[in-house]
Scaffold this active site. Structure first.
Site, short mmCIF file in Angstrom:
data_model
loop_
_atom_site.label_atom_id
_atom_site.label_comp_id
_atom_site.label_asym_id
_atom_site.label_seq_id
_atom_site.Cartn_x
_atom_site.Cartn_y
_atom_site.Cartn_z
N VAL A 1 28.00 96.33 11.81
CA VAL A 1 27.63 96.44 10.39
C VAL A 1 28.42 97.56 9.71
O VAL A 1 29.02 97.36 8.65
CB VAL A 1 26.12 96.67 10.23
CG1 VAL A 1 25.76 96.93 8.77
CG2 VAL A 1 25.34 95.47 10.75
N VAL B 1 15.18 93.56 5.93
CA VAL B 1 14.61 92.22 6.02
C VAL B 1 15.55 91.23 5.35
O VAL B 1 15.87 91.39 4.17
CB VAL B 1 13.23 92.15 5.33
CG1 VAL B 1 12.63 90.75 5.49
CG2 VAL B 1 12.28 93.20 5.88
N ALA C 1 18.77 90.57 5.88
CA ALA C 1 20.19 90.95 5.71
C ALA C 1 20.51 91.09 4.23
O ALA C 1 20.01 91.99 3.57
CB ALA C 1 21.10 89.96 6.42
N GLY D 1 26.61 87.54 17.99
CA GLY D 1 26.26 88.73 17.20
C GLY D 1 25.00 88.60 16.38
O GLY D 1 24.75 89.43 15.50
N ASP E 1 11.26 92.94 16.40
CA ASP E 1 12.07 92.95 15.18
C ASP E 1 11.34 92.28 14.03
O ASP E 1 11.32 92.79 12.91
CB ASP E 1 13.40 92.24 15.45
CG ASP E 1 14.35 92.35 14.28
OD1 ASP E 1 14.66 93.48 13.88
OD2 ASP E 1 14.79 91.30 13.77
N LYS F 1 9.84 93.89 10.45
CA LYS F 1 10.16 93.32 9.14
C LYS F 1 8.90 92.94 8.38
O LYS F 1 8.80 93.18 7.16
CB LYS F 1 11.06 92.09 9.32
CG LYS F 1 12.45 92.41 9.83
CD LYS F 1 13.26 91.15 10.10
CE LYS F 1 14.66 91.48 10.59
NZ LYS F 1 15.45 90.26 10.91
N GLY G 1 23.82 88.55 10.73
CA GLY G 1 25.27 88.67 10.81
C GLY G 1 25.76 89.95 10.18
O GLY G 1 25.20 90.43 9.17
#
Length: 811
Positions: free
Chosen positions: A473, A606, A608, A661, A675, A679, A793
């Site tokens: 990132v 949350v 992306a 990824g 995860d 979120k 991503g």
């Protein structure tokens, strides 16, 4: 007729003095000119320093004297090519140096240096330089300023005798030569005939006196800068030349630290409405700055920012001051009688205290004088002893348009407050042309940059970024910043300047901006860094418009947010740990950002790049209430359950998610629902409910014991689940259903579970690693609001972080 004044740097080197010659000879072809010159750069200071050595009986004065002689001799050898002219000039110069040597020797012998002697000594700088320039410029006629610049002593202070000086100047220059050469600074006492001067910077004043007395077309001051700057270019890289100033604006800037023009210079020419033009000897083609009575097209509310370092604020306070007439008169009279200048005054409306700004070097004497003046009041408790705070700086914003523009003070204080800069004292005159304030000396650079940026004096708005994490990132974010840099400059007048980059082990910093082409190589060569070192380095830079961008998953980095926000540094987090941590910590971070006027943004926590958190905030801010949230929030899990099939077992889909990824470095974080829980907690909190991670009810699809041990053990054991998943998948397929790992919040109650959804459900056709959120609110009850898109991503996450950065830039 023009008057041209050349400062010390303009006669300080061979190249500059030859530039002076070209400028003067070019101008003299058009009209008569009077040229006023200063001493060679640094000579006045050297004359004074040498006199102090002689006074102490230090033989070192001889070496200093010889150095001055050698410098002038070398200058003559380099620029005077005619042998006869050179010989004549050497005789004049050596005669002056013989006189100066005798004076120094006398001081050395008797250990006495009177003001009269000191004035005589410093006069030799201009007497020497003006004779050199007069010889260099063919046809120039040299004039002795002592014959027509006269001073007198009033109340122990020396001032110009304007009436006599104006008459003598008019008589002296009744028949103007093509080029008249005058030494600046030097004057003569009208009564005693002793050599005096017009004070440091007095060559400007000499030129102004001549220009005003002779009604010159213009006064040109040639120096080593292009003119008045919007701010000190040594502090603000984006500072630029101000093309036009009014006399009043120029005076305000000069009085507050701008050294371009000696302040007394302005008054004589202002009275005669003679413009002053500031030009650069080293850039004669530059536009420069024109100072005149009226400035057309004067649109900007402020023209420039000036500052004074080394400020001490002395506070005079006591109940006896309230309503008592004459207290301030006593303050200022006692200081003036002791030669102490006050450049800022701030008084409370209650009248129980008055704060005055003086230079640090005057502080101790000022405190002593005021304590003595109010000794009786202090002894009986009606007043308190003087309180002095040093190590401060005074900043002034100047512009005539401020008096016609509302909100300037609000914008000033708001901009400084958001950058964590406390104002210690403030003063504003009724003319509204100058707002002056005092800050800590350590905040001066930051204050100047903030104001220059906020009042659009800078060509670009600047955002200073500290990026932590250069993995998938962070690396993509830096690439995006690099690719958009010129576009943002061109179309948005915005500079995104990356001033710090940190990896898990190293960190690099550069106030002027890092080179994004080779930052990885620089990081490898840099010193090891820890989170604490990173925090301290950022705070010590004390840089304006700062944004900390966390592209890590580190708990230690998330722990830095509170300290950064408290120091007015905005935080953008792709890291979910802080926003999903204990509710008290989350709430404190949000409140700190609110109180400090900075931003704590975590949109990419949350979905992306999807605008989920922003939409929830917009709904709530508009008065709507979030009743229910249903969401597929894990791009990794959605990818897994879309990929799974008869020929692709469960363990293989997990492996593919890791390779492409989508998953966390440790995929167990995704499979355990951790995860998604984070979120969901973040969304629930943003929806207005208090929830902890422990409050979320979990219905998982991988046995708990798979989350024990090492990652390697996990990968070895994972295929054992494939048969069961395939059996269940076939049954699900026959029923026309699909798996989705769904996070749900309803009226504050939360749960995550693997759910079976049929073909008519909005989640059924969710492809790849996409995310989807359904928001049921007071306004969207029957048909929930739906947000759907690519939710995982590096590129889209980085783009979401970039969008957060831009949201701060556009505030």
């Amino acid at each position: 007729m023009k008057v041209l004044k050349f400062g010390g740097t303009s006669v300080g080197s061979v190249s500059s003095i030859l530039n002076l010659q070209k400028i003067v000879e070019k101008e003299a072809k058009r009209q008569p000119v009077i040229v006023v010159v200063s001493a060679l750069s640094g000579i006045t200071d050297q004359l004074i320093a040498t006199s102090q050595l002689a006074l102490k009986g230090d033989e070192g004065w001889r070496l200093e004297f010889d150095t001055m002689v050698e410098r002038h001799h070398k200058m003559i050898d380099a620029i005077i090519t005619d042998p006869h002219d050179r010989e004549v000039l050497f005789k004049k110069v050596d005669s002056l140096f013989e006189q100066l040597h005798s004076i120094y020797y006398g001081v050395f012998l008797i250990h006495d240096l009177s003001h009269k002697t000191e004035d005589t000594i410093v006069s030799y700088g201009e007497r020497l330089s003006s004779n050199i320039v007069a010889t260099l410029i063919r046809g120039a006629k040299w004039f002795d300023a002592r014959e027509f610049i006269k001073t007198e002593e009033k109340q122990g202070k020396r001032s110009l005798d304007s009436e006599l000086t104006n008459k003598l100047v008019s008589d002296t220059f009744e028949d103007l030569s093509r080029i008249s050469l005058v030494p600046g600074f030097i004057a003569q006492d009208r009564e005693s005939g002793d050599i005096t001067n017009l004070g440091r910077g007095g060559s400007d004043y000499t030129a102004a006196i001549l220009a005003a007395s002779l009604s010159a077309e213009v006064l040109e001051i040639w120096t080593d800068v292009d003119g008045f700057m919007t701010a000190d270019p040594r502090v603000i890289k984006g500072a630029y030349t101000i093309n036009e100033l009014s006399y009043a604006e120029a005076m305000e800037l000069c009085n507050f630290g701008a050294k371009v023009v000696y302040p007394p210079t302005i008054y004589p020419v202002c009275v005669k409405n003679i413009p002053i033009k500031i030009k650069n000897t080293f850039n004669p083609e530059g536009q420069g700055t024109v100072i005149k009575s009226y400035v057309e097209n004067n649109q900007k509310p402020i023209k420039g920012i000036s500052s004074i370092k080394g400020t001490t604020l002395i506070t005079v306070t006591g109940l006896s001051m309230v309503g008592v007439v004459g207290v301030n008169r006593r303050i200022f009279s006692s200081l003036a009688n002791n030669g102490i200048s006050v450049f800022l005054v701030s008084q409370a409306a209650s009248e129980n205290n008055t704060s005055i700004g003086v230079k640090d070097e005057d502080a101790a004497n000022a405190v002593k004088v005021l304590n003595e003046e109010f000794r009786l009041e202090i002894e009986d408790g009606r007043m308190f002893p003087m309180y002095a705070e040093s190590g401060l700086a005074t900043v002034a914003i100047v512009g005539e348009n401020m008096k016609r523009t509302s909100g300037i003070s609000g914008k000033l204080f708001g901009a400084l407050g958001r950058s964590g800069i406390s104002i210690i004292a403030i003063a504003q005159g009724a003319s509204e042309m100058n707002i002056s304030f005092v800050v800590k000396g350590s905040d001066l650079r930051k204050s100047l940059n903030v104001l220059h940026d906020s009042f659009f004096l800078s060509e670009y708005k600047v955002l200073n970024l500290f990026i932590c994490g250069i993995g998938t990132v962070g690396g993509k974010l830096i690439e995006q910043i690099k690719s958009q840099y010129e576009e943002l400059k061109l179309n948005s007048n915005l500079k995104l300047k990356v001033v710090g980059i940190a990896s898990s082990k190293n960190a690099i910093f550069d106030r002027d901006g890092l080179n994004l082409d080779n930052y990885r190589e620089e990081l490898k060569e840099s010193e090891p860094s820890t989170p604490e070192h990173l925090r301290d380095a950022i705070l010590n830079m004390n840089i304006f418009n700062s944004v900390f961008v966390d592209c890590t998953a580190s708990r230690d980095i998330a722990a830095l947010y509170q300290s950064l926000l408290e120091n007015n540094i905005s935080v953008i987090a792709a890291n979910k740990i802080a926003a999903s941590s204990a509710y008290e910590n989350y709430y404190r971070l949000k409140q700190t950002a609110l109180l400090r006027g900075v931003k704590f943004r975590f949109e990419t926590n949350v979905g992306a790049g999807l605008p989920i958190i922003g939409t929830i905030n917009d709904l709530r801010n508009s008065g709507d209430k979030i009743l229910k949230i249903e969401a597929v929030l894990s791009g990794t899990l959605n990818f897994i359950f879309n990929e799974i099939g008869a020929d692709i077992p469960f363990s293989e889909t997990v492996r593919r998610a890791k390779e492409q990824g989508y998953s966390e470095p440790d995929p167990r974080i995704d499979l355990s629902g951790t995860d998604v829980v984070r979120k969901l907690v973040i969304l629930t909190r943003e929806a207005g409910y208090k929830v902890e991670q422990e409050d979320v009810e979990k219905h998982l699809f991988v046995p708990d014991d798979y989350f024990q041990g090492s990652v390697e053990d996990f990968w070895k054991r994972l295929p054992a689940l494939d048969a069961d998943f395939e059996q269940r998948r076939q049954k699900l397929s026959n029923e026309g259903k699909r798996w989705r790992f769904v996070a749900t919040m309803e009226y504050g109650k939360t749960n995550v579970a693997l759910r079976e959804v049929s073909a008519n459900h909005p989640f059924y056709n969710l492809e790849g690693s996409n995310n989807i959120v359904l928001l049921t609110t007071d306004r969207y009850k029957e048909y929930p609001m739906q947000i759907q898109g690519y939710g995982a991503g590096a590129s889209v996450t980085a783009a979401g972080v970039f969008a957060n950065i831009m949201s701060i830039a556009n505030i």
